[in-house]
Write a protein that holds these residues in place. Structure first.
Motif, PDB file in Angstrom:
ATOM      1  N   THR A 160       1.001  -1.265   0.142  1.00 17.57           N
ATOM      2  CA  THR A 160      -0.103  -0.455  -0.173  1.00 17.57           C
ATOM      3  C   THR A 160       0.978   0.701  -0.270  1.00 17.57           C
ATOM      4  N   ILE A 205      -6.036  -3.950  -1.989  1.00 18.13           N
ATOM      5  CA  ILE A 205      -7.569  -3.503  -1.530  1.00 18.13           C
ATOM      6  C   ILE A 205      -8.218  -5.050  -2.469  1.00 18.13           C
ATOM      7  N   GLU A 242     -10.550  -8.086  -0.721  1.00 18.70           N
ATOM      8  CA  GLU A 242     -11.782  -8.590  -0.525  1.00 18.70           C
ATOM      9  C   GLU A 242     -12.216 -10.432  -0.766  1.00 18.70           C
ATOM     10  N   LEU A 293      -7.316   0.526   7.295  1.00 22.93           N
ATOM     11  CA  LEU A 293      -7.877  -0.014   6.257  1.00 22.93           C
ATOM     12  C   LEU A 293      -9.126   1.401   6.145  1.00 22.93           C
ATOM     13  N   ARG A 321      -8.537   3.525   2.695  1.00 27.77           N
ATOM     14  CA  ARG A 321     -10.340   4.227   2.434  1.00 27.77           C
ATOM     15  C   ARG A 321      -9.634   5.719   1.771  1.00 27.77           C
ATOM     16  N   ILE A 373     -13.018  -2.144   0.167  1.00 29.53           N
ATOM     17  CA  ILE A 373     -12.950  -1.820   1.681  1.00 29.53           C
ATOM     18  C   ILE A 373     -13.713  -1.921   2.835  1.00 29.53           C
TER      19      ILE A 373
END
Length: 451
Positions: free
Chosen positions: A380, A391, A395, A424, A428, A440
């Motif tokens: 990230t 991301i 998921e 997170l 986001r 997210i």
């Protein structure tokens, strides 16, 4: 008498399926039609209904339906692989003069539907194709035809409605889609006495759902059982490991070269890898040395992941991908060669090759490579493509956990729940596109599954 024979035979067919864990719907028969109803329907349609069809409406019912499908564990012979279900249906209320439909299609300016003229629909297949009477044929009885909506073609099925019921019942009511019937079709319609029909009927009359206990002591049948189900569980592995390894390997090699469908080859390779492992390491290495690869390169990579040391195997696959792709590697290609290694070394390699769109394989590969918390954080902080990969990988982790009710893998050095949520929320906040924000938020809502 013939109606009672039909009913008896249909009940026998459904009982056969029900006894072998097939999916069975009871026969539903509507009330018998009256002469007045038939006269009114003929006036509405502009056609006289064929005598044998009227006979069934008056003496059995103005509607009928039943349906069955085979259990997933029923090993249907490969020459009949498209057959999966059986069905008969009709309903007087669904009768349709197809001239009207042909006119509508003509008004739309389409050169399509011309074969519908002179046809009277009485039923339809599950894929939208039509069963109809060909009303243009002389004589009171009208042949049954099948109209294919894909190519606007007509296939002759039977000489009359009662003839259709006899023929389809003789074949265990298979269908209703054309591809299930094609094994038994000729210019004169469904054939019940051909060699294929006889073989099918003999199989149907004697088949039973195949259970693991039925085949566990027969090597060839056990392999066929696994290949048919496309599923290799620990129980099957344990039974396969009881056979002589050389005999098993020789048989699997023959089967591998006989199979033409990639999915069938893949499950055989999985058997080789998971059952025989490093016993066949020399053979797997030879696949890399032979310039003329005898199997699909994706299967070679899969075997390499199971039968060779991780370091040596990954090095071979990395080099192969970089050479054949000239370093322009697609996500799907990388996934198909590296997804079975489940190695964090793959993530390090990915870092220099991942590219948009990451949802075309890269996110799945990151997910399947047993990512750690360290990799989540580091990716990230790299480029946008790395961040988006994370991301969608998170998921997928949530989706897979919910679907299978267990973690795909434990995330090493995962922080406290509050620290994970903070991570997170910050992630986001960096997103502009809604399609990245929503995954997210879904992970945040399902944060408990990580712990």
């Amino acid at each position: 008498m013939e109606i009672n024979k039909f009913l008896s035979k249909w009940e026998q067919i459904l009982h056969k399926l029900n006894s072998n864990n097939g999916k069975v719907f009871p026969i539903e028969i509507g009330k018998r039609a009256t002469a007045q109803e038939i006269t009114a329907k003929e006036k509405e349609l502009g056609y006289q209904l064929p005598p044998s069809y009227k006979h069934i409406l008056l003496n059995l019912g103005k509607s009928l339906s039943f349906y069955y499908s085979f259990s997933n564990d029923t090993m249907i012979p490969s020459e009949f692989k498209e057959i999966f279900s059986g069905e008969i249906n009709w309903n007087i209320d669904f009768l349709q003069n197809l001239d009207t439909l042909a006119d509508e299609l003509m008004e739309d300016g389409e050169d399509y539907g011309k074969t519908l003229r002179g046809k009277l629909e009485f039923a339809h297949a599950g894929n939208g194709d039509v069963y109809a009477f060909d009303m243009s044929v002389e004589g009171e009885e009208k042949p049954v035809i099948y109209w294919d909506h894909e190519d606007d073609s007509v296939t002759y099925i039977a000489d009359s409605f009662i003839d259709y019921l006899f023929r389809i019942t003789e074949l265990a009511c298979i269908g209703s889609e054309k591809w299930q019937l094609e094994y038994f079709l000729s210019d004169t319609g469904l054939v019940t006495t051909s060699s294929a029909a006889i073989k099918w009927k003999n199989w149907f009359n004697s088949f039973s759902e195949t259970m693991l206990d039925d085949v566990k002591n027969d090597m060839e049948q056990l392999v066929a059982f696994v290949v048919y189900r496309k599923k290799l569980d620990e129980k099957e592995i344990n039974y396969l490991q009881k056979f002589n390894r050389k005999v098993l390997f020789d048989f699997l090699l023959k089967e591998l070269h006989k199979k033409e469908v990639l999915n069938n080859q893949r499950i055989i390779c999985e058997i080789i890898g998971r059952v025989l492992g490093d016993y066949v390491e020399t053979w797997v290495k030879s696949l890399w040395e032979d310039k003329k690869t005898v199997i699909d390169t994706r299967l070679r990579s899969c075997l390499t992941s199971m039968c060779m040391s991780k370091d040596e195997g990954l090095s071979l696959v990395f080099n192969f991908l970089e050479q054949v792709s000239n370093k322009q590697i697609s996500g799907y290609e990388a996934l198909s060669h590296l997804g079975d290694f489940h190695s964090r070394d793959v993530i390090s390699w990915m870092e220099g090759h991942v590219k948009f769109p990451v949802t075309e394989g890269w996110d799945e590969l990151f997910f399947r490579s047993n990512f750690s918390w360290e990799e989540l954080e580091r990716w990230t902080m790299l480029e946008e493509k790395h961040e988006v990969t994370v991301i969608h990988a998170l998921e997928k982790y949530v989706h897979d956990t919910v679907s299978n009710n267990k973690h795909p893998h434990d995330i090493l050095t995962i922080p406290t729940k509050l620290e994970f949520i903070d991570f997170l929320v910050n992630l986001r906040g960096k997103q502009v596109l809604k399609r990245r924000v929503m995954p997210i938020e879904n992970v945040i809502q399902n944060i408990n599954i990580f712990y």
